[in-house]
Motif scaffolding. Structure first.
Motif, mmCIF file in Angstrom:
data_model
loop_
_atom_site.group_PDB
_atom_site.id
_atom_site.type_symbol
_atom_site.label_atom_id
_atom_site.label_comp_id
_atom_site.label_asym_id
_atom_site.label_seq_id
_atom_site.Cartn_x
_atom_site.Cartn_y
_atom_site.Cartn_z
ATOM 1 N N GLY A 177 74.314 37.721 32.928
ATOM 2 C CA GLY A 177 72.976 37.206 32.650
ATOM 3 C C GLY A 177 72.619 37.017 31.197
ATOM 4 O O GLY A 177 73.149 37.681 30.304
ATOM 5 N N HIS B 36 72.709 35.586 37.168
ATOM 6 C CA HIS B 36 71.549 35.114 36.410
ATOM 7 C C HIS B 36 70.870 36.223 35.617
ATOM 8 O O HIS B 36 70.801 37.364 36.075
ATOM 9 C CB HIS B 36 70.509 34.518 37.359
ATOM 10 C CG HIS B 36 70.960 33.254 38.003
ATOM 11 N ND1 HIS B 36 71.158 33.141 39.357
ATOM 12 C CD2 HIS B 36 71.280 32.052 37.470
ATOM 13 C CE1 HIS B 36 71.564 31.905 39.634
ATOM 14 N NE2 HIS B 36 71.667 31.232 38.508
ATOM 15 N N ASP C 225 68.157 32.539 32.014
ATOM 16 C CA ASP C 225 68.950 31.410 32.531
ATOM 17 C C ASP C 225 68.995 31.407 34.053
ATOM 18 O O ASP C 225 69.998 31.050 34.656
ATOM 19 C CB ASP C 225 70.355 31.411 31.916
ATOM 20 C CG ASP C 225 71.023 32.774 31.966
ATOM 21 O OD1 ASP C 225 70.567 33.631 32.751
ATOM 22 O OD2 ASP C 225 71.996 32.985 31.225
ATOM 23 N N PHE C 226 67.860 31.776 34.672
ATOM 24 C CA PHE C 226 67.811 31.866 36.141
ATOM 25 C C PHE C 226 67.900 30.496 36.819
ATOM 26 O O PHE C 226 68.073 30.417 38.024
ATOM 27 C CB PHE C 226 66.548 32.614 36.592
ATOM 28 C CG PHE C 226 65.264 32.025 36.070
ATOM 29 C CD1 PHE C 226 64.642 30.996 36.736
ATOM 30 C CD2 PHE C 226 64.700 32.503 34.891
ATOM 31 C CE1 PHE C 226 63.466 30.434 36.243
ATOM 32 C CE2 PHE C 226 63.527 31.955 34.388
ATOM 33 C CZ PHE C 226 62.912 30.918 35.063
#
Ligand code: MN
Length: 246
Positions: A47, A85, A89-90
């Motif tokens: 993530g 994630h 940066d989901f």
């Protein structure tokens, strides 16, 4: 890929926060991919690889495109690449994952690391003292909200990402240090629920090895470093894990 001369190893990184505004971090990351990650069984990106991500359709994102080429090269050389994630940066999705040759994985997930089941998580879900942040997390991890975000024109998504970043910095500046760390109850609870003895996460930017004993069981929690000034990684083999710097 391992043989008798080189025992298996898996690498873990998080919180690189890559952006065109910080070229040195990108340079360090590409160096890491070519010189450290080559030959590893697997690279797990836990993530916040990117400072922000507005959608896989943002092809003008040079850092994203360069990163895809470098990750694809590593994957082609035989190292499995996994991406979980983060809170930045989901919106990374299947299209970009395919470009990188990496596999998107759920948060949390359990992997068997050379005989030791290990829980992997970005880490933000453990910061339960920060209720304001947990509300935001619930919102942006909602698939319907994400779908709506991706319907917006790219220009508008960039504007939203910009104000979210500014808002996040402002919120962090006003919060006590302890609130932004993991909650110990959340940690022991997830250890108990999942029945593992080792956990690896990022997000807090407080690299460390924490050892704890719960109900007579020895547990370890590894926290990955961020890449703002230096960068680093965790390497795990059959013997155990160690934090490495660049
Ligand atoms: Mn994070």
């Amino acid at each position: 890929m391992s043989d008798q001369t080189s025992p298996g190893r898996s690498l873990f990184i998080a919180d690189l926060h890559l952006t065109e505004e910080r070229p040195p971090a990108t340079g360090r990351f590409f160096h890491f991919l070519e010189h450290v990650a080559r030959g590893a069984d697997a690279l797990y990106i836990l993530g916040d690889l990117f400072e922000y991500w507005v959608g896989d359709d943002d092809l003008n994102n040079a850092v994203g495109q360069d990163t895809a080429h470098k990750l694809q090269a590593l994957a082609n050389s035989g190292t499995a690449v996994y991406f979980m994630h983060g809170n930045r940066d989901f919106l990374v999705a299947q299209r970009y994952a395919a470009q990188c040759g990496m596999t998107l994985v759920a948060d949390p997930m359990i992997v068997d690391l050379y005989g030791t089941p290990t829980l992997l998580t970005h880490g933000d879900a453990l910061c339960t003292d920060d209720t304001q942040y947990q509300q935001f997390r619930k919102l942006v991890r909602n698939p319907i909200i994400q779908r709506m975000l991706l319907w917006l024109p790219l220009r508008m998504r960039h504007a939203l990402a910009g104000s979210a970043r500014a808002g996040s910095e402002q919120a962090k500046a006003g919060k006590p240090y302890a609130i932004m760390d993991v909650n110990q109850k959340a940690v022991t609870q997830i250890f108990a629920e999942r029945g593992v003895r080792r956990m690896i996460h990022g997000h807090t930017h407080r690299p460390a090895k924490h050892e704890l004993t719960v109900s007579g069981k020895k547990l370890e929690r590894w926290v990955l470093p961020d890449w703002y000034d230096e960068g680093g990684y965790l390497v795990c083999t059959e013997e155990g894990c160690t934090l490495g710097s660049l």
